[in-house]
Design a protein around this motif. Structure first.
Motif, mmCIF file in Angstrom:
data_model
loop_
_atom_site.group_PDB
_atom_site.id
_atom_site.type_symbol
_atom_site.label_atom_id
_atom_site.label_comp_id
_atom_site.label_asym_id
_atom_site.label_seq_id
_atom_site.Cartn_x
_atom_site.Cartn_y
_atom_site.Cartn_z
ATOM 1 N N LEU A 1 3.269 -5.725 6.658
ATOM 2 C CA LEU A 1 2.201 -5.919 5.670
ATOM 3 C C LEU A 1 1.903 -4.619 4.934
ATOM 4 O O LEU A 1 1.713 -4.609 3.719
ATOM 5 C CB LEU A 1 0.920 -6.414 6.354
ATOM 6 C CG LEU A 1 0.791 -7.918 6.549
ATOM 7 C CD1 LEU A 1 -0.478 -8.244 7.320
ATOM 8 C CD2 LEU A 1 0.784 -8.645 5.191
ATOM 9 N N LEU A 2 1.875 -3.514 5.673
ATOM 10 C CA LEU A 2 1.642 -2.220 5.022
ATOM 11 C C LEU A 2 2.760 -1.904 4.039
ATOM 12 O O LEU A 2 2.512 -1.408 2.938
ATOM 13 C CB LEU A 2 1.515 -1.110 6.074
ATOM 14 C CG LEU A 2 0.146 -1.035 6.746
ATOM 15 C CD1 LEU A 2 0.199 -0.161 7.980
ATOM 16 C CD2 LEU A 2 -0.906 -0.501 5.767
ATOM 17 N N LEU B 1 -8.509 -2.183 8.184
ATOM 18 C CA LEU B 1 -8.283 -0.736 8.217
ATOM 19 C C LEU B 1 -9.515 0.015 7.716
ATOM 20 O O LEU B 1 -9.902 1.046 8.264
ATOM 21 C CB LEU B 1 -7.071 -0.368 7.356
ATOM 22 C CG LEU B 1 -5.709 -0.798 7.919
ATOM 23 C CD1 LEU B 1 -4.631 -0.702 6.853
ATOM 24 C CD2 LEU B 1 -5.343 0.075 9.125
ATOM 25 N N ALA C 1 -3.279 -12.118 3.640
ATOM 26 C CA ALA C 1 -3.002 -11.313 4.835
ATOM 27 C C ALA C 1 -3.087 -9.821 4.511
ATOM 28 O O ALA C 1 -3.604 -9.025 5.303
ATOM 29 C CB ALA C 1 -1.622 -11.662 5.389
ATOM 30 N N GLN C 2 -2.592 -9.433 3.333
ATOM 31 C CA GLN C 2 -2.647 -8.022 2.932
ATOM 32 C C GLN C 2 -4.099 -7.563 2.804
ATOM 33 O O GLN C 2 -4.471 -6.485 3.274
ATOM 34 C CB GLN C 2 -1.906 -7.821 1.599
ATOM 35 C CG GLN C 2 -0.393 -8.022 1.703
ATOM 36 C CD GLN C 2 0.273 -8.186 0.335
ATOM 37 O OE1 GLN C 2 -0.343 -8.689 -0.621
ATOM 38 N NE2 GLN C 2 1.529 -7.789 0.237
ATOM 39 N N LEU D 1 -0.341 5.553 7.169
ATOM 40 C CA LEU D 1 -0.760 4.419 8.000
ATOM 41 C C LEU D 1 0.453 3.700 8.571
ATOM 42 O O LEU D 1 0.465 3.288 9.733
ATOM 43 C CB LEU D 1 -1.609 3.443 7.181
ATOM 44 C CG LEU D 1 -3.006 3.941 6.802
ATOM 45 C CD1 LEU D 1 -3.628 3.037 5.740
ATOM 46 C CD2 LEU D 1 -3.897 3.980 8.040
ATOM 47 N N SER E 1 4.532 -4.103 2.466
ATOM 48 C CA SER E 1 4.414 -5.003 1.312
ATOM 49 C C SER E 1 3.287 -4.548 0.381
ATOM 50 O O SER E 1 3.371 -4.727 -0.831
ATOM 51 C CB SER E 1 4.217 -6.447 1.776
ATOM 52 O OG SER E 1 2.925 -6.643 2.317
ATOM 53 N N LEU F 1 0.377 -14.490 1.474
ATOM 54 C CA LEU F 1 0.715 -13.096 1.765
ATOM 55 C C LEU F 1 -0.405 -12.170 1.296
ATOM 56 O O LEU F 1 -0.807 -11.249 2.015
ATOM 57 C CB LEU F 1 2.040 -12.716 1.088
ATOM 58 C CG LEU F 1 2.446 -11.235 1.179
ATOM 59 C CD1 LEU F 1 2.657 -10.808 2.628
ATOM 60 C CD2 LEU F 1 3.721 -10.967 0.370
ATOM 61 N N ARG G 1 2.066 -6.099 11.214
ATOM 62 C CA ARG G 1 1.177 -5.105 10.615
ATOM 63 C C ARG G 1 1.971 -4.065 9.807
ATOM 64 O O ARG G 1 1.606 -3.704 8.684
ATOM 65 C CB ARG G 1 0.421 -4.414 11.751
ATOM 66 C CG ARG G 1 -0.927 -3.891 11.401
ATOM 67 C CD ARG G 1 -1.611 -3.436 12.693
ATOM 68 N NE ARG G 1 -2.722 -2.560 12.430
ATOM 69 C CZ ARG G 1 -3.971 -2.979 12.240
ATOM 70 N NH1 ARG G 1 -4.256 -4.254 12.277
ATOM 71 N NH2 ARG G 1 -4.948 -2.109 12.000
ATOM 72 N N MET H 1 -5.153 -4.298 -5.385
ATOM 73 C CA MET H 1 -4.583 -5.553 -4.869
ATOM 74 C C MET H 1 -5.402 -6.757 -5.351
ATOM 75 O O MET H 1 -4.846 -7.825 -5.626
ATOM 76 C CB MET H 1 -4.534 -5.530 -3.334
ATOM 77 C CG MET H 1 -3.660 -4.436 -2.735
ATOM 78 S SD MET H 1 -1.905 -4.551 -3.151
ATOM 79 C CE MET H 1 -1.368 -5.801 -1.994
ATOM 80 N N ARG I 1 -10.673 9.006 2.919
ATOM 81 C CA ARG I 1 -9.751 7.997 3.444
ATOM 82 C C ARG I 1 -10.331 6.584 3.229
ATOM 83 O O ARG I 1 -9.624 5.673 2.795
ATOM 84 C CB ARG I 1 -9.571 8.256 4.943
ATOM 85 C CG ARG I 1 -8.274 7.809 5.518
ATOM 86 C CD ARG I 1 -8.177 8.369 6.938
ATOM 87 N NE ARG I 1 -7.152 7.696 7.705
ATOM 88 C CZ ARG I 1 -5.888 8.100 7.788
ATOM 89 N NH1 ARG I 1 -5.500 9.171 7.136
ATOM 90 N NH2 ARG I 1 -5.016 7.418 8.515
ATOM 91 N N LEU J 1 -5.822 -7.208 6.143
ATOM 92 C CA LEU J 1 -5.414 -5.972 6.826
ATOM 93 C C LEU J 1 -6.147 -4.764 6.239
ATOM 94 O O LEU J 1 -6.625 -3.887 6.963
ATOM 95 C CB LEU J 1 -3.896 -5.780 6.725
ATOM 96 C CG LEU J 1 -3.369 -4.456 7.304
ATOM 97 C CD1 LEU J 1 -3.717 -4.306 8.778
ATOM 98 C CD2 LEU J 1 -1.858 -4.342 7.121
#
Lengths: 502, 502
Positions: free
Chosen positions: B20-21, A54, A46-47, B54, B23, A43, B17, A28, A17, A50
């Motif tokens: 964002l996931l 995670l 922010a991605q 997720l 996107s 954006l 959140r 990304m 995972r 995140l």
């Protein structure tokens, strides 16, 4: 055997995972540099933040700690084999690092990394260090905090180097670089003096589409598997992704065909390493790169020892001429080979030849050390950079864009990364001489377009090892000797001695 | 006001959140179709399954349920305004859907989606329905299970349609399609008979680079913002991403320049909608697309009402000829316009003209209904498809690749999606006539290259509404009338009546 225990399987699921999240971040990140429209930057930041969040949550999860504690117990029912012990040891390292870093800090660092990158691109464009200085202060502060969270014995900088090259320290790097510098400075002086007397032909007007065709043929021939990868264009060439899906980039300039070619070959070296890591173990230490020094050894070996050598060009020169008959009509073979091996000090690291490149790294290493020991303040950095540039390269930047603002690394908070480039150069040369001992006819292989022996040897001795050895251990394991700069010095002396009679 | 309550802020953080996931999934999905090397498919499937997992965990999280319960309390301290009520209502819908679906099911569906896609590409290549049938059985089984988890009043198929077009049902679709079919079948017959008597010029030999230039100019002129988006190439054109970073694709064929152009304009319509959704609300119902019917209305309106019209071509024809002087030398203006509006029944939906396209959708809707009512078994599907094709289009597929295997949707478990294409066509025509009432000189605007009034009107009345209206409510809100096929029938009768005198 731990390999078949339910606890070990559960650990592997968790590692899988974490690795999947890293592989998503990698796509990304590649996309950010290759495709992202400018308005998409906030954006994307922010991605990425995140995803970092995670990943941290998975790595720091308490259950992973419980599993590790069980699996590490000496009297546990399952006695792990060598492979499982390695997996557990690295999982422990990653888990400990993650639990030491607060989630808030991980988020802050990820966001600052993205902001820093955009601040740097603007500062660099305007050659305006003053606007970048607060960002750099902030990044250094975050790196110090990170080192404090993780803990270190002597020096926060050790901790930063260790992130990219596990097992290396500032002191070990210092010893290697000091020996290298002693041998390199007079050699560079002799080579550049001789090279200056023999001006190199300028290659111009090479259509990009044909360059693309040529470098595709070259990278495929040396072994890159395009079913599991691709090559695109970005401002700064790089290689990312994981072995099943490697994303390399290069850049094209009709008036500098060797830059795109050697960038592509360099990234192919990285790509071959990733493609050679055992795919079924990509989620554990058995199938992951040993560190950035080892990674760079693979890119440098293909770029420098192989692709700037005689054998390589004996094979590829006819095809190169076939694709560019006009452009190469008045360039004799020997002049082309000299162009491939041109040596000339430059202010910009990414444009440096294989000889002076190492001086660029020594410069950065010395400045990073001082920034983290407190001996150098950010506001004094440009002057210190310029002085070091003059001392080492004999060149003084006319503006900060040509000096302290040229590299992306610090903008994203990457301190302690630069040394691995030079460590990689040393290891590449050391591996190369070992390979030549085992197969003296390597250059003749290349002249026939056969790169398979070398690739197979690297696959077995370097790639297939995963994280079994750190960079120092790998040198010992493969060559039987400690990592040393003398192989690199020998390589440079031999190649440029022959070429320029120095 | 709930807008400033800590509970509402916490809800918004959670929605951010989740968005964002989504996107990130969107970028990964785009990359899969545009860039992925073939050997990367299994890794990508695992990455997408993890992201689905997720996302489901965030959406189904118990704390979200608690927050919603508090915010929904009639006597709560905070009385939400209209905007917050909308956000809460949609968050409730998404949370309920997520909690009804077990995580195991979400994972299974994501993995099956990826496997199904690859099974379909192989089956399609060999035109081998038998190898695809078990996959389709499995997908239908999963869709039935999903509908059962989510719950439905009359018909599992309602639940599937509602996923893509909230508020629509099989019965409502049926009524609209039945009225459309009654008007359309004779119209198609008349148009195709007339069109067959006036063969259309074939456009050949249009260099791809110039096509690219033309469509970039067109899409930019009608309003697509390339600072927040890009266009690339894929086998099947699509549009994904979110307003800050829209990824459109088209495909190029030197012998079919209108296909790439109209695909690009179609996707631009989708892109304009996404770019017009309020950016500060992308994570809530206030800034998200109403549904796929509304989405398709935007792509169809630009593609058909605008870009196949006289005004558009009065403006763009000179530039088109400038870029392709040789190719268009012997093509008079009227012939070019006829080529743009060619009508000819075809077996393949994605190659269909704007008239017969609707019959393709009616065909799929009728078959999907029967598959989910149990009236049709998967093994009988190819025969049913071929019979319906003959009935509706007058054409019988020679093999399943030209029939039941032509579309990607079912391979990924997308049932209930097709109707939105046709719903979109109806709404597009209905919006168009309303716009014309408000601004009768629209075609003259276009002839001057000015598309700004129409875009501003759509921005205000459609895009800025987010999820305030479902597709039926939007028709009512903007046009003052119920959604009806008669506007589409009027549009087709007017355009092709003039063109062919039918």
């Amino acid at each position: 055997m731990a390999e078949s225990s339910p606890l070990y399987s559960e650990l592997l699921e968790r590692l899988k995972r974490a690795q999947l999240l890293e592989s998503i971040s990698s796509v990304m990140g590649w996309d950010e540099q290759v495709n992202l429209p400018p308005g998409g930057a906030p954006l994307r930041a922010a991605q990425c933040a995140l995803l970092a969040d995670l990943h941290h949550a998975v790595a720091a999860d308490a259950r992973t700690g419980e599993l590790l504690a069980e699996l590490e117990k000496p009297g546990a029912a399952a006695t792990p084999g060598e492979a499982a012990r390695l997996v557990i040891r690295w999982a422990r390292r990653d888990h400990d690092r993650a639990t030491k870093l607060p989630a808030e800090f991980v988020r802050e660092k990820a966001e600052q990394g993205s902001r820093g990158y955009h601040a740097w691109t603007q500062a660099r464009e305007k050659s305006d260090f003053a606007s970048f200085a607060p960002v750099l202060e902030k990044n250094i502060g975050l790196a110090r905090r990170e080192a404090a969270y993780l803990g270190f014995e002597y020096n926060p900088y050790d901790c930063l180097i260790d992130q990219f090259d596990p097992g290396m320290t500032a002191a070990a790097t210092e010893r290697l670089f000091s020996e290298l510098k002693t041998g390199l400075v007079p050699l560079v002086r002799a080579i550049t003096a001789a090279a200056a007397r023999a001006p190199v032909v300028v290659l111009r007007g090479f259509p990009v589409e044909r360059q693309r065709e040529f470098l595709r043929e070259v990278t495929e021939r040396i072994g890159f598997d395009y079913r599991h990868g691709r090559i695109d264009v970005s401002v700064h060439p790089f290689c990312s992704g994981s072995g099943e899906d490697i994303r390399m980039t290069t850049r094209f300039d009709a008036d500098n065909p060797l830059d795109s070619l050697f960038s592509a070959i360099h990234e192919t070296g990285h790509g071959l390493y990733e493609q050679g890591l055992p795919a079924e173990h990509h989620h554990t230490a058995l199938g992951q790169a040993a560190g950035m020094g080892t990674h760079e050894s693979q890119s440098r070996l293909w770029e420098n020892q192989v692709a700037r050598g005689r054998g390589f060009w004996r094979f590829f020169e006819p095809r190169f001429r076939e694709l560019f008959p006009e452009q190469l009509r008045d360039v004799p073979t020997e002049e082309l080979y000299r162009a491939v091996n041109e040596v000339a000090p430059t202010l910009i690291r990414t444009q440096a030849d294989e000889v002076t490149y190492n001086l660029h790294i020594i410069l950065r290493f010395e400045l990073e050390k001082k920034l983290f020991s407190g001996a150098l303040a950010v506001r004094d950095l440009p002057a210190a950079w310029n002085a070091a540039s003059e001392e080492l390269l004999g060149l003084r930047p006319a503006c900060d864009r040509e000096g302290v603002l040229q590299d992306v690394h610090w903008s994203g908070g990457m301190f302690g990364y630069f040394p691995s480039y030079c460590i990689g150069n040393m290891l590449a040369a050391q591996l190369w001489y070992r390979a030549l001992e085992l197969r003296p006819g390597l250059e003749e292989d290349f002249a026939r377009g056969d790169f398979s022996w070398l690739l197979a040897w690297l696959r077995e001795n370097v790639h297939a090892q995963g994280k079994r050895f750190d960079v120092l251990g790998l040198a010992r394991h493969v060559t039987g000797e400690e990592l040393s700069p003398r192989f690199l010095l020998r390589h440079l002396a031999e190649r440029y001695g022959t070429l320029y009679g120095v």
